[in-house]
Scaffold this motif. Structure first.
Motif, PDB file in Angstrom:
ATOM      1  N   PHE A 118       0.830  -1.197   0.000  1.00 33.85           N
ATOM      2  CA  PHE A 118       0.000   0.000   0.000  1.00 33.85           C
ATOM      3  C   PHE A 118       0.870   1.255   0.000  1.00 33.85           C
ATOM      4  O   PHE A 118       2.022   1.230   0.429  1.00 33.85           O
ATOM      5  N   GLY A 119       0.290   2.355  -0.485  1.00 33.16           N
ATOM      6  CA  GLY A 119       0.990   3.634  -0.477  1.00 33.16           C
ATOM      7  C   GLY A 119       1.677   3.973  -1.779  1.00 33.16           C
ATOM      8  O   GLY A 119       2.097   5.113  -1.978  1.00 33.16           O
ATOM      9  N   LEU A 120       1.793   2.999  -2.686  1.00 30.74           N
ATOM     10  CA  LEU A 120       2.421   3.221  -3.988  1.00 30.74           C
ATOM     11  C   LEU A 120       1.521   2.632  -5.068  1.00 30.74           C
ATOM     12  O   LEU A 120       1.165   1.458  -5.012  1.00 30.74           O
ATOM     13  N   ARG A 121       1.171   3.448  -6.042  1.00 29.75           N
ATOM     14  CA  ARG A 121       0.415   2.977  -7.202  1.00 29.75           C
ATOM     15  C   ARG A 121       1.321   3.015  -8.411  1.00 29.75           C
ATOM     16  O   ARG A 121       2.058   3.981  -8.613  1.00 29.75           O
ATOM     17  N   THR A 122       1.305   1.963  -9.238  1.00 30.33           N
ATOM     18  CA  THR A 122       2.152   1.918 -10.430  1.00 30.33           C
ATOM     19  C   THR A 122       1.290   1.866 -11.685  1.00 30.33           C
ATOM     20  O   THR A 122       0.099   1.517 -11.631  1.00 30.33           O
ATOM     21  N   ASP A 123       1.902   2.187 -12.826  1.00 28.98           N
ATOM     22  CA  ASP A 123       1.129   2.218 -14.068  1.00 28.98           C
ATOM     23  C   ASP A 123       0.751   0.826 -14.558  1.00 28.98           C
ATOM     24  O   ASP A 123      -0.190   0.681 -15.354  1.00 28.98           O
ATOM     25  N   THR A 124       1.435  -0.211 -14.095  1.00 26.36           N
ATOM     26  CA  THR A 124       1.106  -1.587 -14.491  1.00 26.36           C
ATOM     27  C   THR A 124       0.293  -2.320 -13.439  1.00 26.36           C
ATOM     28  O   THR A 124      -0.230  -3.408 -13.705  1.00 26.36           O
ATOM     29  N   GLY A 125       0.209  -1.757 -12.231  1.00 27.81           N
ATOM     30  CA  GLY A 125      -0.493  -2.433 -11.147  1.00 27.81           C
ATOM     31  C   GLY A 125       0.359  -3.439 -10.410  1.00 27.81           C
ATOM     32  O   GLY A 125      -0.123  -4.101  -9.489  1.00 27.81           O
ATOM     33  N   ASP A 126       1.648  -3.551 -10.810  1.00 29.05           N
ATOM     34  CA  ASP A 126       2.546  -4.483 -10.126  1.00 29.05           C
ATOM     35  C   ASP A 126       3.918  -3.847  -9.947  1.00 29.05           C
ATOM     36  O   ASP A 126       4.146  -2.689 -10.338  1.00 29.05           O
TER      37      ASP A 126
END
Length: 297
Positions: free
Chosen positions: A81-89
């Motif tokens: 949690f706390g980090l969102r990425t453009d690929t979701g992973d």
């Protein structure tokens, strides 16, 4: 001079425990070489980031590989949690950072909304196609297009562990579910973002990871012993009822002819003389129609 590979006929299903970092096709080709199998295929891909159960088909079993595509899948996954990425992973680029200020009670309260039938927007980094081009190719060009939400079913969503900004989940879901999208949606529900850091598939339909073997183990044993890891081709069809035919009816079936049957209407696996003949379907008039057959040896 380099000798050419000598391929041979191999029939069966291999339950492979795929390692991370390897594409499904690379895993398939590695296993194919170990068995010297002339014909091979898989029952659906598993991302390079993911490990776990990848059923592979050799010979006759390839005729039934698509029958496992619609099966439910079960995963164990870790979220950060706390980090969102453009690929979701974890392979993607961080696009959002947020403080994590929720506790166990808030996480458990958020999970029920993701159980049962839910609507999910497929990620841009997916193999879905638009105008013949995979979405991930567009995503790599910085292009994002609108994707229509579609219904999937989450049969089980169970919290295995929670510690600070990480959690582990067990997820059993229908065909077409994207675990990366589920992680992203859960992060949004908790107002902090999230992405997958690990994903392991532990079941495909009735097939279980406990019965799988690694490429390293297969490589360490002699070729004759590797065949002991192969299941019969009908391992892919165990969810279907069995229909047994007499010898004459069996010969008609494998030649593509309708035969009479008093079985319950629907798809079935068909046998004669203790041998799998193929996949059939019984209609409402008691006709058994061949759908995919294994030719006589």
């Amino acid at each position: 001079m380099t000798s050419r590979k000598s391929w041979r006929r191999v029939d069966g299903v291999l339950l492979l425990d795929k390692p991370t970092g390897l594409s499904s096709n690379s895993a398939l080709q590695a296993a194919r070489r170990l068995f010297s199998a002339a014909k091979a295929g898989h029952t659906g891909t598993l991302d390079p980031l993911a490990s776990g159960l990848l059923p592979l088909c050799f010979g006759d079993a390839t005729k039934f590989s698509t029958d496992l595509l619609a099966a439910d899948k079960t995963y164990e996954t870790e979220l950060l949690f706390g980090l969102r990425t453009d690929t979701g992973d974890a392979d993607g680029t961080v696009v959002m950072r947020c403080p994590v200020d929720f506790g166990l009670a808030e996480l458990e309260a958020a999970l029920p909304r993701f159980r049962g039938p839910i609507r999910q927007v497929p990620p841009m980094y997916s193999a879905l196609k638009r105008d013949g081009k995979p979405l991930y190719e567009l995503a790599r060009q910085g292009i994002e297009i609108e994707r229509e939400a579609r219904e999937v079913i989450i049969h089980e969503l169970r919290l295995l562990d929670f510690s600070g900004d990480r959690c582990r989940l067990r997820i059993s879901c229908s065909k077409g579910t994207y675990i990366r999208s589920l992680a992203d949606d859960l992060g949004a529900a908790l107002a902090c973002g999230a992405h997958l850091t690990a994903l392991r598939r532990v079941a495909v339909g009735p097939l279980q990871i406990a019965d799988a073997v690694t490429l390293d183990h297969l490589a360490a044993i002699v070729e004759e012993d590797r065949t002991g890891w192969l299941l019969a081709p009908d391992a892919l069809l165990q969810s279907l009822p069995a229909v047994y035919l007499e010898e004459l009816a069996g010969r008609r079936f494998v030649h593509g002819n309708l035969v009479s049957s008093d079985a319950v209407p629907g798809r079935c696996r068909v046998y004669a003389e203790n041998r799998l003949l193929g996949l059939g379907e019984v209609d409402g008039q008691g006709n058994l129609q061949p759908r995919r057959v294994i030719g006589a040896r």
